[in-house]
Write a protein that holds these residues in place. Structure first.
Motif, short mmCIF file in Angstrom:
data_model
loop_
_atom_site.label_atom_id
_atom_site.label_comp_id
_atom_site.label_asym_id
_atom_site.label_seq_id
_atom_site.Cartn_x
_atom_site.Cartn_y
_atom_site.Cartn_z
N VAL A 32 5.39 1.23 -1.58
CA VAL A 32 4.24 0.42 -1.00
C VAL A 32 3.23 1.16 -0.04
CG1 VAL A 32 3.96 -1.50 0.85
CG2 VAL A 32 5.72 -1.73 -0.87
N GLU A 33 3.80 2.54 0.38
CA GLU A 33 2.92 3.14 0.93
C GLU A 33 1.96 3.97 0.26
OE1 GLU A 33 2.64 3.73 4.39
OE2 GLU A 33 4.35 2.43 4.89
N GLU A 34 2.37 3.89 -1.03
CA GLU A 34 1.50 4.58 -2.21
C GLU A 34 0.41 3.51 -2.38
OE1 GLU A 34 3.74 5.59 -5.61
OE2 GLU A 34 5.02 6.95 -4.71
N CYS A 35 0.70 2.15 -2.33
CA CYS A 35 -0.38 1.23 -2.69
C CYS A 35 -1.38 1.08 -1.62
CB CYS A 35 0.54 0.08 -3.12
SG CYS A 35 1.43 0.00 -4.30
N LYS A 36 -0.84 1.04 -0.23
CA LYS A 36 -1.93 0.92 0.80
C LYS A 36 -3.28 1.61 0.66
CE LYS A 36 1.71 -0.65 3.94
NZ LYS A 36 2.64 -0.31 5.21
N PRO A 37 -3.36 2.81 0.02
CA PRO A 37 -4.58 3.28 0.41
C PRO A 37 -5.63 2.77 -0.63
CG PRO A 37 -2.88 5.22 0.13
CD PRO A 37 -2.34 3.79 0.04
N HIS A 38 -5.26 2.04 -1.69
CA HIS A 38 -6.17 1.13 -2.22
C HIS A 38 -7.04 0.32 -1.56
CE1 HIS A 38 -4.59 2.52 -6.49
NE2 HIS A 38 -3.36 2.11 -6.01
N PHE A 39 -6.45 -0.12 -0.28
CA PHE A 39 -7.19 -0.98 0.56
C PHE A 39 -7.98 0.03 1.57
CE2 PHE A 39 -3.65 -3.00 -1.20
CZ PHE A 39 -3.95 -4.37 -1.50
N SER A 40 -9.34 -0.34 1.60
CA SER A 40 -10.10 0.35 2.64
C SER A 40 -10.93 -0.69 3.58
CB SER A 40 -11.11 1.25 2.05
OG SER A 40 -11.86 0.55 1.00
N GLY A 41 -11.37 -0.06 4.51
CA GLY A 41 -12.19 -1.01 5.47
C GLY A 41 -11.52 -2.16 6.06
N VAL A 42 -12.06 -3.31 6.28
CA VAL A 42 -11.40 -4.52 6.73
C VAL A 42 -10.01 -4.73 5.91
CG1 VAL A 42 -13.29 -5.45 8.07
CG2 VAL A 42 -12.77 -6.11 5.74
N ALA A 43 -10.25 -4.74 4.64
CA ALA A 43 -8.92 -4.86 3.85
C ALA A 43 -7.66 -4.23 4.30
CB ALA A 43 -9.40 -4.87 2.15
N ARG A 44 -7.78 -3.00 4.72
CA ARG A 44 -6.86 -2.17 4.81
C ARG A 44 -5.70 -2.98 5.94
NH1 ARG A 44 -5.61 3.66 4.19
NH2 ARG A 44 -3.43 3.51 4.79
N ARG A 45 -6.19 -3.53 7.00
CA ARG A 45 -5.32 -4.18 7.80
C ARG A 45 -4.46 -5.27 7.21
NH1 ARG A 45 -6.12 -8.24 12.12
NH2 ARG A 45 -8.36 -8.39 11.37
N PHE A 46 -5.08 -5.90 6.13
CA PHE A 46 -4.41 -6.84 5.59
C PHE A 46 -3.47 -6.60 4.47
CE2 PHE A 46 -7.85 -8.86 7.96
CZ PHE A 46 -7.13 -10.00 8.77
N ALA A 47 -3.51 -5.40 4.01
CA ALA A 47 -2.74 -4.72 3.01
C ALA A 47 -1.42 -5.36 2.68
CB ALA A 47 -2.79 -3.27 2.77
N PRO A 48 -0.61 -5.19 3.86
CA PRO A 48 1.15 -5.67 3.53
C PRO A 48 0.92 -7.42 3.11
CG PRO A 48 0.71 -4.33 5.61
CD PRO A 48 -0.74 -4.73 5.11
N ILE A 49 0.05 -8.10 3.90
CA ILE A 49 0.03 -9.58 3.51
C ILE A 49 -0.39 -9.59 2.03
CG2 ILE A 49 -0.82 -11.69 3.85
CD1 ILE A 49 -1.42 -10.80 6.69
N ALA A 50 -1.37 -9.04 1.31
CA ALA A 50 -1.84 -9.10 0.19
C ALA A 50 -0.71 -8.59 -0.65
CB ALA A 50 -3.23 -8.66 0.07
N LEU A 51 -0.20 -7.43 -0.64
CA LEU A 51 0.79 -6.99 -1.25
C LEU A 51 2.13 -7.80 -1.41
CD1 LEU A 51 0.43 -3.13 -0.36
CD2 LEU A 51 -0.05 -4.20 -2.67
N ASP A 52 2.41 -8.43 -0.27
CA ASP A 52 3.59 -9.49 -0.40
C ASP A 52 3.38 -10.28 -1.50
OD1 ASP A 52 5.12 -7.91 1.45
OD2 ASP A 52 4.61 -9.23 3.01
N MET A 53 1.96 -11.05 -1.34
CA MET A 53 1.67 -12.15 -2.41
C MET A 53 1.52 -11.48 -3.86
SD MET A 53 1.38 -15.05 -0.61
CE MET A 53 0.79 -15.80 -1.91
N PHE A 54 1.05 -10.43 -3.84
CA PHE A 54 1.04 -9.64 -5.19
C PHE A 54 2.28 -9.53 -5.67
CE2 PHE A 54 0.32 -6.21 -8.40
CZ PHE A 54 -0.42 -6.70 -9.04
N TRP A 55 3.55 -9.11 -4.95
CA TRP A 55 4.55 -8.78 -5.49
C TRP A 55 5.66 -10.15 -5.94
CZ3 TRP A 55 3.47 -4.42 -6.34
CH2 TRP A 55 3.32 -3.27 -5.32
N ASP A 56 5.09 -11.30 -5.36
CA ASP A 56 5.60 -12.58 -5.57
C ASP A 56 4.94 -13.07 -7.28
OD1 ASP A 56 7.39 -12.98 -3.94
OD2 ASP A 56 6.58 -15.17 -3.28
N HIS A 57 3.94 -12.71 -7.47
CA HIS A 57 3.08 -12.77 -8.60
C HIS A 57 3.66 -11.98 -9.66
CE1 HIS A 57 0.09 -12.70 -11.87
NE2 HIS A 57 0.07 -11.37 -11.60
#
Length: 198
Positions: free
Chosen positions: A58-83
């Motif tokens: 997951v730490e490897e994935c977080k740098p894909h998110f930048s700007g305001v999106a970075r703060r919400f990366a954990p939430i977005a990734l949680d949803m993506f893993w369910d997908h």
């Protein structure tokens, strides 16, 4: 991990499904509020959240998110893993996704009482009737879910910026899921064994 993964991990570990769904709705020590099985389910949910948020993959994935999106990366990734779990369901379970959802609904619904947190009861009603778990197979439904979550409060508004990252980096993120999930399943099983033997 979001609702689908938490339920599947609970089933994999022979943990209480209701407790694992309640994890985000209970504060403090759950053993003072619920029976041992539900309390252990809540503890397993919290363990899964903790190890997933700080997992090396997951730490490897977080740098894909930048700007305001970075703060919400954990939430977005949680949803993506369910997908990813819904899309690749047959790799992780011998029953179909539809069979599992029917089983999980029956299991959780049997334990529903008015004493449970009102926010959880609202979720319970909407999630099953809306077919949320099955819908996660389609990426556009993840976009819809993120949009719905972004409307909960003004501070969540920028959550919608994360979907563009998920869409643009889809191939790379999806490729990381299987290794991540297998490790989460393994660690979760070990943790739950420790819980029930303590």
């Amino acid at each position: 991990m979001n609702f689908l993964a938490h339920l599947h991990i609970a089933d994999h570990c022979h943990s209480d499904l209701m407790g694992n769904l309640l994890g985000d709705f209970v504060k403090g020590d759950p053993s003072k509020q619920y029976c041992r099985d539900i309390s252990n389910g809540i503890k397993l949910h919290r363990f899964v959240d903790r190890i997933t948020d700080h997992h090396p993959i997951v730490e490897e994935c977080k740098p894909h998110f930048s700007g305001v999106a970075r703060r919400f990366a954990p939430i977005a990734l949680d949803m993506f893993w369910d997908h990813c779990l819904a899309k690749h369901w047959s790799e992780f379970d011998s029953d179909s996704l539809e069979q599992f959802v029917a089983y999980a609904y029956h299991n959780v619904n049997e334990q529903i009482t008015d004493a449970l947190p009102p926010r959880f009861l609202l979720l319970h009603s909407r999630m099953w009737s809306g077919g949320w778990l099955q819908s996660y197979r389609e990426l556009e439904n993840i976009e819809f879910a993120l949009h719905r979550m972004s409307q909960r409060s003004p501070r969540m508004a920028d959550l919608t910026t994360t979907f563009k990252v998920l869409d643009n980096e889809y191939t790379d993120l999806e490729a990381k899921f299987s290794s991540l999930y297998q490790d989460v399943l393994r660690q979760s099983f070990d943790f739950h064994q420790q819980l029930i033997n303590s």
